[in-house]
Enzyme design. Structure first.
Site, PDB file in Angstrom:
ATOM      1  N   GLY A  94      26.171  49.001  46.485  1.00 17.19           N
ATOM      2  CA  GLY A  94      26.082  48.479  45.124  1.00 17.19           C
ATOM      3  C   GLY A  94      26.761  47.125  45.063  1.00 17.19           C
ATOM      4  O   GLY A  94      27.580  46.797  45.929  1.00 17.19           O
TER       5      GLY A  94
ATOM      6  N   GLN B 145      31.011  39.923  41.319  1.00 15.97           N
ATOM      7  CA  GLN B 145      31.542  39.875  42.690  1.00 15.97           C
ATOM      8  C   GLN B 145      31.028  38.659  43.460  1.00 15.97           C
ATOM      9  O   GLN B 145      31.592  38.293  44.491  1.00 15.97           O
ATOM     10  CB  GLN B 145      31.175  41.157  43.454  1.00 15.97           C
TER      11      GLN B 145
ATOM     12  N   CYS C  91      35.128  49.174  48.273  1.00 14.35           N
ATOM     13  CA  CYS C  91      34.623  48.074  47.454  1.00 14.35           C
ATOM     14  C   CYS C  91      34.531  46.823  48.313  1.00 14.35           C
ATOM     15  O   CYS C  91      35.461  46.506  49.049  1.00 14.35           O
ATOM     16  CB  CYS C  91      35.558  47.824  46.273  1.00 14.35           C
ATOM     17  N   LEU C  92      33.409  46.116  48.209  1.00 14.58           N
ATOM     18  CA  LEU C  92      33.243  44.891  48.991  1.00 14.58           C
ATOM     19  C   LEU C  92      34.265  43.839  48.585  1.00 14.58           C
ATOM     20  O   LEU C  92      34.554  42.934  49.368  1.00 14.58           O
ATOM     21  CB  LEU C  92      31.815  44.355  48.812  1.00 14.58           C
TER      22      LEU C  92
ATOM     23  N   HIS D  31      31.468  52.791  39.099  1.00 16.08           N
ATOM     24  CA  HIS D  31      32.234  51.800  39.869  1.00 16.08           C
ATOM     25  C   HIS D  31      31.736  50.391  39.540  1.00 16.08           C
ATOM     26  O   HIS D  31      32.530  49.479  39.297  1.00 16.08           O
ATOM     27  CB  HIS D  31      32.086  52.121  41.367  1.00 16.08           C
ATOM     28  N   GLU D  32      30.406  50.217  39.529  1.00 13.32           N
ATOM     29  CA  GLU D  32      29.837  48.884  39.242  1.00 13.32           C
ATOM     30  C   GLU D  32      30.082  48.483  37.793  1.00 13.32           C
ATOM     31  O   GLU D  32      30.373  47.315  37.509  1.00 13.32           O
ATOM     32  CB  GLU D  32      28.333  48.865  39.534  1.00 13.32           C
TER      33      GLU D  32
ATOM     34  N   HIS E 187      33.350  46.967  37.280  1.00 12.24           N
ATOM     35  CA  HIS E 187      33.387  45.539  37.645  1.00 12.24           C
ATOM     36  C   HIS E 187      33.002  44.662  36.450  1.00 12.24           C
ATOM     37  O   HIS E 187      33.574  43.581  36.261  1.00 12.24           O
ATOM     38  CB  HIS E 187      32.402  45.249  38.788  1.00 12.24           C
TER      39      HIS E 187
HETATM   40  O1  GNR Z   1      29.478  49.733  49.221  1.00 12.17           O
HETATM   41  C1  GNR Z   1      30.128  50.366  48.383  1.00 12.17           C
HETATM   42  N1  GNR Z   1      30.390  51.677  48.607  1.00 12.17           N
HETATM   43  C2  GNR Z   1      30.911  52.536  47.637  1.00 12.17           C
HETATM   44  C3  GNR Z   1      31.359  53.781  48.047  1.00 12.17           C
HETATM   45  C4  GNR Z   1      31.869  54.679  47.136  1.00 12.17           C
HETATM   46  C5  GNR Z   1      31.917  54.337  45.792  1.00 12.17           C
HETATM   47  C6  GNR Z   1      31.488  53.097  45.371  1.00 12.17           C
HETATM   48  C7  GNR Z   1      30.985  52.201  46.284  1.00 12.17           C
HETATM   49  S1  GNR Z   1      30.411  50.657  45.741  1.00 12.17           S
HETATM   50  C8  GNR Z   1      30.653  49.693  47.181  1.00 12.17           C
HETATM   51  C9  GNR Z   1      30.109  48.297  46.998  1.00 12.17           C
HETATM   52  C10 GNR Z   1      30.876  47.606  45.904  1.00 12.17           C
HETATM   53  O2  GNR Z   1      31.975  47.150  46.021  1.00 12.17           O
HETATM   54  N2  GNR Z   1      30.309  47.558  44.724  1.00 12.17           N
HETATM   55  O3  GNR Z   1      30.967  47.007  43.686  1.00 12.17           O
HETATM   56 NI    NI Z   2      33.066  47.283  44.098  1.00  8.64          NI
END
Ligand code: GNR
Ligand code: NI
Length: 172
Positions: A46, A51, A94-95, A136-137, A140
């Site tokens: 995601g 980001q 998270c990236l 999660h997204e 952000h």
């Molecule tokens: O690549 C991602 N893996 C992930 C694993 C578990 C819960 C959420 C994520 S999102 C993350 C990519 C990212 O940072 N998206 O904002």
């Molecule tokens: Ni993230």
């Protein structure tokens, strides 16, 4: 298409609240295409526009497994109208917080509305990895990182590790 640089914590640009999109046009679709390519390259499942430094309420995602065909998804102006009381725990990464993984509890199921790649309104019940990843997204979009759900002690430890790793890379 283009691979865009991903901003990492503790950068203040990750703390801003993203603005709603007023029109899904070709310019926005170009951004979504670039975000998808950036996400696949990283690789991640995601990515929120903030980001890559664009504070708009736009998310791309692909939860297909490695042996499955790609299944890109796009969420513009997503809103959660209802969520379950039941929580689910996943180990999140998270990236923007590279190489750090911690368990986070979130509502297990939710009802979400959004605009799709063509600007058409969609409404969907979500659960499992989709529910976790979308929440999660959406965090952000509100300037929140998964480490903000942890204790201050754990969060500070992770930020210290990130800064140390970055210093080591810079002087390598
Ligand atoms: O690549 C991602 N893996 C992930 C694993 C578990 C819960 C959420 C994520 S999102 C993350 C990519 C990212 O940072 N998206 O904002
Ligand atoms: Ni993230």
């Amino acid at each position: 298409m283009a691979i865009l640089p991903i901003i990492t914590a503790p950068d203040p640009r990750l703390k801003v609240t993203s603005e709603p999109v007023d029109q899904v046009d070709d310019g926005l679709r170009k951004l979504m295409d670039d975000m998808l390519e950036t996400m696949y390259d990283a690789p991640g499942i995601g990515l929120a526009a903030v980001q890559v430094g664009v504070p708009k309420r736009v998310i791309v995602m692909d939860l297909a497994k490695e042996d499955e065909p790609p299944a890109p998804r796009f969420f513009v102006n997503p809103e959660i109208s209802q969520h379950s009381e039941e929580l689910a725990t996943y180990e999140e990464g998270c990236l923007s917080v590279p190489d750090m993984y911690e368990e986070v509890e979130r509502p297990a199921r939710a009802h979400v509305t959004y605009l799709d790649y063509d600007g058409n309104p969609q409404s969907e019940d979500i659960e499992g990895m989709l529910a976790t990843c979308l929440q999660h997204e959406m965090d952000h979009l509100n300037g929140v990182l998964f480490i903000d759900h942890l204790s201050k002690l754990k969060r500070d430890m992770i930020i210290r590790k990130l800064l140390k790793l970055r210093r080591q890379k810079e002087t390598a």
